[in-house]
Design a protein around this motif. Sequence first.
Motif, PDB file in Angstrom:
ATOM      1  N   VAL A 289      34.309 -44.739  48.604  1.00  0.00           N
ATOM      2  CA  VAL A 289      33.387 -43.737  48.050  1.00  0.00           C
ATOM      3  C   VAL A 289      33.947 -43.168  46.753  1.00  0.00           C
ATOM      4  O   VAL A 289      33.237 -43.042  45.746  1.00  0.00           O
ATOM      5  CB  VAL A 289      33.126 -42.622  49.079  1.00  0.00           C
ATOM      6  CG1 VAL A 289      32.285 -41.506  48.454  1.00  0.00           C
ATOM      7  CG2 VAL A 289      32.433 -43.172  50.319  1.00  0.00           C
ATOM      8  N   ALA A 290      35.229 -42.802  46.768  1.00  0.00           N
ATOM      9  CA  ALA A 290      35.844 -42.243  45.565  1.00  0.00           C
ATOM     10  C   ALA A 290      35.829 -43.245  44.418  1.00  0.00           C
ATOM     11  O   ALA A 290      35.656 -42.873  43.245  1.00  0.00           O
ATOM     12  CB  ALA A 290      37.279 -41.816  45.865  1.00  0.00           C
TER      13      ALA A 290
ATOM     14  N   ALA B  77      29.463 -36.871  34.356  1.00  0.00           N
ATOM     15  CA  ALA B  77      28.118 -36.401  34.710  1.00  0.00           C
ATOM     16  C   ALA B  77      28.174 -35.354  35.812  1.00  0.00           C
ATOM     17  O   ALA B  77      27.450 -34.347  35.770  1.00  0.00           O
ATOM     18  CB  ALA B  77      27.247 -37.587  35.144  1.00  0.00           C
ATOM     19  N   VAL B  78      29.033 -35.568  36.801  1.00  0.00           N
ATOM     20  CA  VAL B  78      29.172 -34.587  37.881  1.00  0.00           C
ATOM     21  C   VAL B  78      29.690 -33.264  37.328  1.00  0.00           C
ATOM     22  O   VAL B  78      29.197 -32.183  37.672  1.00  0.00           O
ATOM     23  CB  VAL B  78      30.116 -35.124  38.978  1.00  0.00           C
ATOM     24  CG1 VAL B  78      30.395 -34.040  40.018  1.00  0.00           C
ATOM     25  CG2 VAL B  78      29.508 -36.352  39.650  1.00  0.00           C
TER      26      VAL B  78
ATOM     27  N   PHE C 216      34.143 -33.343  43.523  1.00  0.00           N
ATOM     28  CA  PHE C 216      33.066 -34.043  44.219  1.00  0.00           C
ATOM     29  C   PHE C 216      32.685 -33.382  45.540  1.00  0.00           C
ATOM     30  O   PHE C 216      31.537 -33.041  45.754  1.00  0.00           O
ATOM     31  CB  PHE C 216      33.461 -35.503  44.452  1.00  0.00           C
ATOM     32  CG  PHE C 216      33.738 -36.251  43.181  1.00  0.00           C
ATOM     33  CD1 PHE C 216      32.724 -36.494  42.266  1.00  0.00           C
ATOM     34  CD2 PHE C 216      35.017 -36.695  42.885  1.00  0.00           C
ATOM     35  CE1 PHE C 216      32.966 -37.180  41.087  1.00  0.00           C
ATOM     36  CE2 PHE C 216      35.281 -37.385  41.714  1.00  0.00           C
ATOM     37  CZ  PHE C 216      34.261 -37.629  40.802  1.00  0.00           C
ATOM     38  N   TRP C 217      33.671 -33.209  46.427  1.00  0.00           N
ATOM     39  CA  TRP C 217      33.380 -32.635  47.751  1.00  0.00           C
ATOM     40  C   TRP C 217      34.678 -32.498  48.520  1.00  0.00           C
ATOM     41  O   TRP C 217      35.507 -33.420  48.539  1.00  0.00           O
ATOM     42  CB  TRP C 217      32.409 -33.548  48.522  1.00  0.00           C
ATOM     43  CG  TRP C 217      32.027 -33.030  49.881  1.00  0.00           C
ATOM     44  CD1 TRP C 217      31.701 -31.755  50.224  1.00  0.00           C
ATOM     45  CD2 TRP C 217      31.914 -33.808  51.087  1.00  0.00           C
ATOM     46  NE1 TRP C 217      31.401 -31.675  51.557  1.00  0.00           N
ATOM     47  CE2 TRP C 217      31.517 -32.921  52.109  1.00  0.00           C
ATOM     48  CE3 TRP C 217      32.104 -35.151  51.381  1.00  0.00           C
ATOM     49  CZ2 TRP C 217      31.321 -33.349  53.416  1.00  0.00           C
ATOM     50  CZ3 TRP C 217      31.901 -35.572  52.688  1.00  0.00           C
ATOM     51  CH2 TRP C 217      31.501 -34.676  53.684  1.00  0.00           C
TER      52      TRP C 217
ATOM     53  N   LEU D 207      33.325 -26.244  46.687  1.00  0.00           N
ATOM     54  CA  LEU D 207      31.925 -26.420  46.356  1.00  0.00           C
ATOM     55  C   LEU D 207      31.220 -27.290  47.399  1.00  0.00           C
ATOM     56  O   LEU D 207      31.855 -28.087  48.093  1.00  0.00           O
ATOM     57  CB  LEU D 207      31.786 -27.088  44.989  1.00  0.00           C
ATOM     58  CG  LEU D 207      32.179 -26.237  43.775  1.00  0.00           C
ATOM     59  CD1 LEU D 207      32.426 -27.140  42.574  1.00  0.00           C
ATOM     60  CD2 LEU D 207      31.089 -25.223  43.471  1.00  0.00           C
ATOM     61  N   HIS D 208      29.916 -27.133  47.473  1.00  0.00           N
ATOM     62  CA  HIS D 208      29.125 -28.063  48.273  1.00  0.00           C
ATOM     63  C   HIS D 208      29.235 -29.450  47.647  1.00  0.00           C
ATOM     64  O   HIS D 208      29.641 -29.608  46.492  1.00  0.00           O
ATOM     65  CB  HIS D 208      27.665 -27.620  48.283  1.00  0.00           C
ATOM     66  CG  HIS D 208      27.073 -27.493  46.907  1.00  0.00           C
ATOM     67  ND1 HIS D 208      27.234 -26.359  46.137  1.00  0.00           N
ATOM     68  CD2 HIS D 208      26.359 -28.359  46.152  1.00  0.00           C
ATOM     69  CE1 HIS D 208      26.631 -26.536  44.974  1.00  0.00           C
ATOM     70  NE2 HIS D 208      26.090 -27.743  44.953  1.00  0.00           N
ATOM     71  N   ALA D 209      28.851 -30.479  48.383  1.00  0.00           N
ATOM     72  CA  ALA D 209      28.954 -31.849  47.873  1.00  0.00           C
ATOM     73  C   ALA D 209      28.025 -32.056  46.690  1.00  0.00           C
ATOM     74  O   ALA D 209      26.878 -31.592  46.685  1.00  0.00           O
ATOM     75  CB  ALA D 209      28.617 -32.847  48.976  1.00  0.00           C
ATOM     76  N   ALA D 210      28.533 -32.749  45.684  1.00  0.00           N
ATOM     77  CA  ALA D 210      27.681 -33.134  44.558  1.00  0.00           C
ATOM     78  C   ALA D 210      26.638 -34.150  45.039  1.00  0.00           C
ATOM     79  O   ALA D 210      26.914 -34.960  45.935  1.00  0.00           O
ATOM     80  CB  ALA D 210      28.536 -33.748  43.453  1.00  0.00           C
TER      81      ALA D 210
END
Length: 483
Positions: A356-357, A366-367, A319-320, A120-123
């Motif tokens: 970041v994680a 939520a994501v 997430f990404w 997936l693209h980044a959230a």
Amino acid sequence: MPPVSLSARAAALLLADWRDGTDAPAYEALSDAVRVLVIDGRVPLGVRLPAERGLAEALGVSRTTVANAYARLRDDGFVVSLRGSGSVVHLPRDLAGRPDPERLGGVVPGDLLDLRKAALHAAPEVAEAVERAVRHVPAALAGIGYDTVGDPGLRAAIAARYTERGLPTDPSQVVVTIGAQHAIALLARVLVRRGDTVLVESPTYPHAHEAFREAGARLVGVPVDARAGWDAAALETTLRRTAPAVAYVMPELHNPTGATMTADTRRVLLDVAATTGTTIVADETMGELRIDGDPAPPLAVADPSGASVVMIGSAAKVFWGGLRIGWVRAAPELLQRLLLARPTGDLGTPVLDQLVARELLPRTAAVLEARRTFLRTGRDELVAGLRARLPEWDVPSPAGGLTTWVGLGRPVSSALVLAARAEGVVLASGGVFGPDGGFERFLRVPYTMGAADRERLVDVLGRAWSRIGGEGPGTRGSLAAVV
């Protein structure tokens, strides 16, 4: 150094369906099948093919058939004859400079739609997490910047997420890795001795079975079907018969089929593995990407200590993909073995990625809510489009994950992928996901892209199917036409 040899027995396994779906002369069908294996990457470049007599005996054909097939492969540039080395796999000049369209690695030109990796693209939350993580950089700079265990705050966040999902976890049960693949390879090095048996699902995630093979494992497969799931009887029989050192499974939203293991099959796996002394490695890389229904609890709920069930997780799918963070949840004793083995391969997970994680993990729920909405639309539109354009295909609508495992009805997956590449779309054929090859009747199709690319994908697959003769009953298009 002499080339690596492919045994006649191994070649016969890879060529199990070589006569299916074709009325061509035997030598042409055989050469086409070998050509597919080379393009597919299942027979690597530089490998010496079996001697003509040995392969003829293994396939139950005449030596003349094999000799003529090899001659055709030589004429087409897929085999070269080297003095003292026999027939060695090669790529024709017009293919040698191109990236291999079948393998999951490599780089393709920017004008192609590359769907080999389901991602997936980044959230949106990733950018926000980066900004928050930067505030912690000064404190991180005060340290040496690497260790093999992982950031304490991230390990606590991972443990908290498991606890939220019904699996009480302490940070001492978690080690942070450089993505899930790193975790798989590290576990393979520690848990497997050369010659050990490892049970894997068939089909399965390609780089997992590659990692176990590289560790010296002898793989045994158990079937997984997109609609029927696991064959529980075959799973139990295989476990009891082979007593594998490790069973590598994806019980929730299996890659590539999208299946989820039933509660009864989970009990069979756990109960029989306990009697055979098998360590279960449960890969949850796709596990939280459920679209329909409620997710099953983590497999290790039955073994909260982590003594016999090892969990693998990843931040990449949720997430990404560019966030190369994975983890292992296991008993502290096993984690210590992993930490002792780790420095020969790497000295730690990048600190900035971990920061970041650490910011993202508490926001997982939520994501996921936004991801489910996006994936539901993508899945429903892609499945509907494929069913309308190609009604002869079996197109499941999985309960989650990132892909659908399409049944083509005939063993032409690699030919279809090559034809699609000529139309500007790069996919991974079904054969890539088979521990011992096969699965030429299947194609993994992602639904992670936007609406315009989904429409393009359906249109390209429709044209590619026609190009290889897909609309004719019992016919098989010439591979030479699409290479």
